[in-house]
Design an enzyme around this catalytic site. Structure first.
Site, PDB file in Angstrom:
ATOM      1  N   HIS A 198       4.749  -2.808   8.040  1.00  0.00           N
ATOM      2  CA  HIS A 198       4.151  -2.514   6.700  1.00  0.00           C
ATOM      3  C   HIS A 198       3.394  -1.225   6.667  1.00  0.00           C
ATOM      4  O   HIS A 198       2.323  -0.800   7.197  1.00  0.00           O
ATOM      5  CB  HIS A 198       3.010  -3.629   6.627  1.00  0.00           C
ATOM      6  CG  HIS A 198       2.315  -3.681   5.196  1.00  0.00           C
ATOM      7  ND1 HIS A 198       2.024  -4.773   4.663  1.00  0.00           N
ATOM      8  CD2 HIS A 198       2.085  -2.994   4.182  1.00  0.00           C
ATOM      9  CE1 HIS A 198       1.362  -4.723   3.653  1.00  0.00           C
ATOM     10  NE2 HIS A 198       1.630  -3.557   3.303  1.00  0.00           N
ATOM     11  N   HIS A 206       3.090   2.401   3.877  1.00  0.00           N
ATOM     12  CA  HIS A 206       3.548   3.138   2.482  1.00  0.00           C
ATOM     13  C   HIS A 206       3.646   4.713   2.958  1.00  0.00           C
ATOM     14  O   HIS A 206       2.528   5.360   3.368  1.00  0.00           O
ATOM     15  CB  HIS A 206       2.326   3.043   1.599  1.00  0.00           C
ATOM     16  CG  HIS A 206       2.042   1.451   1.414  1.00  0.00           C
ATOM     17  ND1 HIS A 206       2.467   0.736   0.311  1.00  0.00           N
ATOM     18  CD2 HIS A 206       1.383   0.511   2.071  1.00  0.00           C
ATOM     19  CE1 HIS A 206       2.012  -0.367   0.333  1.00  0.00           C
ATOM     20  NE2 HIS A 206       1.333  -0.375   1.443  1.00  0.00           N
ATOM     21  N   ARG A 247       4.758   6.616   0.595  1.00  0.00           N
ATOM     22  CA  ARG A 247       4.586   7.519  -0.686  1.00  0.00           C
ATOM     23  C   ARG A 247       5.770   8.204  -1.565  1.00  0.00           C
ATOM     24  O   ARG A 247       5.334   8.360  -2.501  1.00  0.00           O
ATOM     25  CB  ARG A 247       3.103   8.388  -0.715  1.00  0.00           C
ATOM     26  CG  ARG A 247       2.157   7.505  -0.081  1.00  0.00           C
ATOM     27  CD  ARG A 247       1.446   6.283  -0.808  1.00  0.00           C
ATOM     28  NE  ARG A 247       0.246   5.999  -0.360  1.00  0.00           N
ATOM     29  CZ  ARG A 247      -0.238   4.770  -0.877  1.00  0.00           C
ATOM     30  NH1 ARG A 247       0.408   3.875  -1.478  1.00  0.00           N
ATOM     31  NH2 ARG A 247      -1.577   4.455  -0.567  1.00  0.00           N
ATOM     32  N   ASN A 306       6.116   0.166  -3.386  1.00  0.00           N
ATOM     33  CA  ASN A 306       5.472   0.654  -4.640  1.00  0.00           C
ATOM     34  C   ASN A 306       5.463   2.078  -4.866  1.00  0.00           C
ATOM     35  O   ASN A 306       4.473   2.893  -4.618  1.00  0.00           O
ATOM     36  CB  ASN A 306       4.034  -0.011  -4.777  1.00  0.00           C
ATOM     37  CG  ASN A 306       3.277   0.421  -3.397  1.00  0.00           C
ATOM     38  OD1 ASN A 306       3.939   0.574  -2.344  1.00  0.00           O
ATOM     39  ND2 ASN A 306       1.986   0.228  -3.519  1.00  0.00           N
ATOM     40  N   ASN A 343      -7.390  -3.307   0.747  1.00  0.00           N
ATOM     41  CA  ASN A 343      -7.134  -4.544   0.057  1.00  0.00           C
ATOM     42  C   ASN A 343      -6.078  -5.373   0.949  1.00  0.00           C
ATOM     43  O   ASN A 343      -5.219  -4.778   1.029  1.00  0.00           O
ATOM     44  CB  ASN A 343      -6.447  -4.143  -1.417  1.00  0.00           C
ATOM     45  CG  ASN A 343      -6.526  -5.613  -2.438  1.00  0.00           C
ATOM     46  OD1 ASN A 343      -7.254  -6.424  -1.982  1.00  0.00           O
ATOM     47  ND2 ASN A 343      -6.161  -5.500  -3.392  1.00  0.00           N
ATOM     48  N   ASP A 386      -0.471  -1.499   7.798  1.00  0.00           N
ATOM     49  CA  ASP A 386      -0.646  -1.352   6.312  1.00  0.00           C
ATOM     50  C   ASP A 386      -1.014   0.164   6.153  1.00  0.00           C
ATOM     51  O   ASP A 386      -1.984   0.497   5.214  1.00  0.00           O
ATOM     52  CB  ASP A 386      -1.680  -2.204   5.645  1.00  0.00           C
ATOM     53  CG  ASP A 386      -1.745  -2.199   4.298  1.00  0.00           C
ATOM     54  OD1 ASP A 386      -0.765  -1.751   3.731  1.00  0.00           O
ATOM     55  OD2 ASP A 386      -2.563  -3.076   3.552  1.00  0.00           O
ATOM     56  N   HIS A 419      -3.947   8.262   1.056  1.00  0.00           N
ATOM     57  CA  HIS A 419      -4.256   8.915  -0.204  1.00  0.00           C
ATOM     58  C   HIS A 419      -4.907  10.228   0.465  1.00  0.00           C
ATOM     59  O   HIS A 419      -4.976  10.610   1.482  1.00  0.00           O
ATOM     60  CB  HIS A 419      -5.563   8.148  -0.872  1.00  0.00           C
ATOM     61  CG  HIS A 419      -4.878   6.776  -0.954  1.00  0.00           C
ATOM     62  ND1 HIS A 419      -4.121   6.265  -2.204  1.00  0.00           N
ATOM     63  CD2 HIS A 419      -5.343   5.620  -0.728  1.00  0.00           C
ATOM     64  CE1 HIS A 419      -3.929   5.034  -2.321  1.00  0.00           C
ATOM     65  NE2 HIS A 419      -4.499   4.441  -1.392  1.00  0.00           N
TER      66      HIS A 419
END
Length: 330
Positions: free
Chosen positions: A18, A20, A22, A52, A208, A235, A239
């Protein structure tokens, strides 16, 4: 101490189910190249990237782009494609087409899939469905029921719950497993390290699902030790530093985790259980044959200095923590 003086152990590399990275679409937060650098620094030889992105990973061209960039870096990315087109919960993707393009599983991570009819159809695809729950316990409850329904109708569903963090959710999953349901789930190091008492005025601790209570933290630890929780994933959701340091309500959800996960898990679980959760079980659930090894110095202590991270995001709730168990990158 230099490497020659360290007691170095060779272990199976880690697999993160899991992350990201980006890219495409949000390269100012992270790129495939910087994400891979962070993964390597943390002892990972393969990761599952979530869909996503922008455009959403719901078509073969995005998957092929991700895989091509990973190949240039000589690193294994196992793309997770969207369950529904554009993550809108309305129309299922073409599972077969995306699987042929290289998708290893399917998730609407970023936006939970709340339409029960569509979720059931996804389970009936018999592909690996990684469920992103936000109203965690409620969604876990009805998704377990849909899993049972799919089984009763003769299908062989594969359901994996992402980033489980709450005691009630863990209790539901434990009960389901004891009844013979072959569901799996993961948690992340921040859920057995911190609680909602650690949250400050800015977004450093904002993620989250949100951090839970001390009882939730204890339940996560219990679930790891008794086998209810199969996997530790990060996860990893970077950012920009500017975004993460906004006041809490205005900061985006997400935490960087690739470069600290092994040490945090090792300190809690010891080596054997850490490998079970971060190396063996991910391989089993994903059905992959990744035989790469890494070197670690298990007795070495180190201080978390986020400014030295390989990830683009240099904000971390682990800043200044002393951890044990050092991944050695030659």
């Amino acid at each position: 101490m230099n490497k020659k003086e360290m007691k170095i152990t060779t272990i199976p590399s880690l697999i993160d189910m899991h992350v990201h990275f980006r890219e495409p679409g949000f390269e100012y937060k992270e790129t495939i190249e910087t994400g891979i650098a962070a993964a390597r620094a943390g002892g990972f030889s393969g990761v599952c990237t979530m869909p996503n992105t922008k455009p959403v990973t719901d078509n073969p061209s995005v998957i092929k782009e991700i895989l091509a960039k990973a190949k240039k870096q000589k690193f294994e990315i196992y793309p997770i494609a969207a369950i529904t087109k554009n993550l809108d919960s309305l129309e299922l993707v073409d599972f077969k087409e995306l699987k042929q393009a290289g998708a290893i599983g399917f998730s609407n991570d970023g936006l939970p899939l709340l339409d029960k009819d569509v979720f059931l159809k996804a389970l009936k695809s018999e592909e690996l469905i990684l469920s992103h729950c936000e109203n965690e316990t409620e969604e876990v409850a009805w998704q377990i029921e849909l899993y049972k329904k799919a089984k009763e109708e003769g299908f062989n569903p594969k359901l994996h719950f992402c980033h489980i963090s709450k005691k009630e959710s863990i209790d539901l999953i434990r009960s389901a497993k004891r009844k013979g349901l072959m569901i799996t789930c993961e948690t992340a190091p921040h859920y057995f390290t911190f609680t909602n008492e650690d949250v400050g005025v800015n977004g450093v601790f904002k993620m989250n699902p949100a951090l839970g209570s001390l009882a939730d933290k204890k339940a996560v630890m219990d679930g790891l030790f008794d086998g209810t929780i199969d996997v530790i994933a990060t996860d990893h959701a970077p950012h920009s530093d500017e975004e993460k340091l906004k006041i809490y309500p205005n900061s985006p959800n997400g935490i960087t985790g690739l470069e600290t996960a092994f040490s945090l898990s090792f300190e809690l679980l010891g080596l054997d259980k850490t490998l079970e959760k971060m190396a063996y079980n991910p391989r089993r659930i994903l059905g992959i044959n990744n035989k790469k090894m890494i070197k670690v110095a298990l007795d070495e202590e180190w201080i978390v200095v986020p400014s030295q991270f390989k990830t683009k995001c240099k904000v971390s709730p682990y800043k200044g923590m002393k951890l044990k168990g050092l991944v050695i990158n030659d």
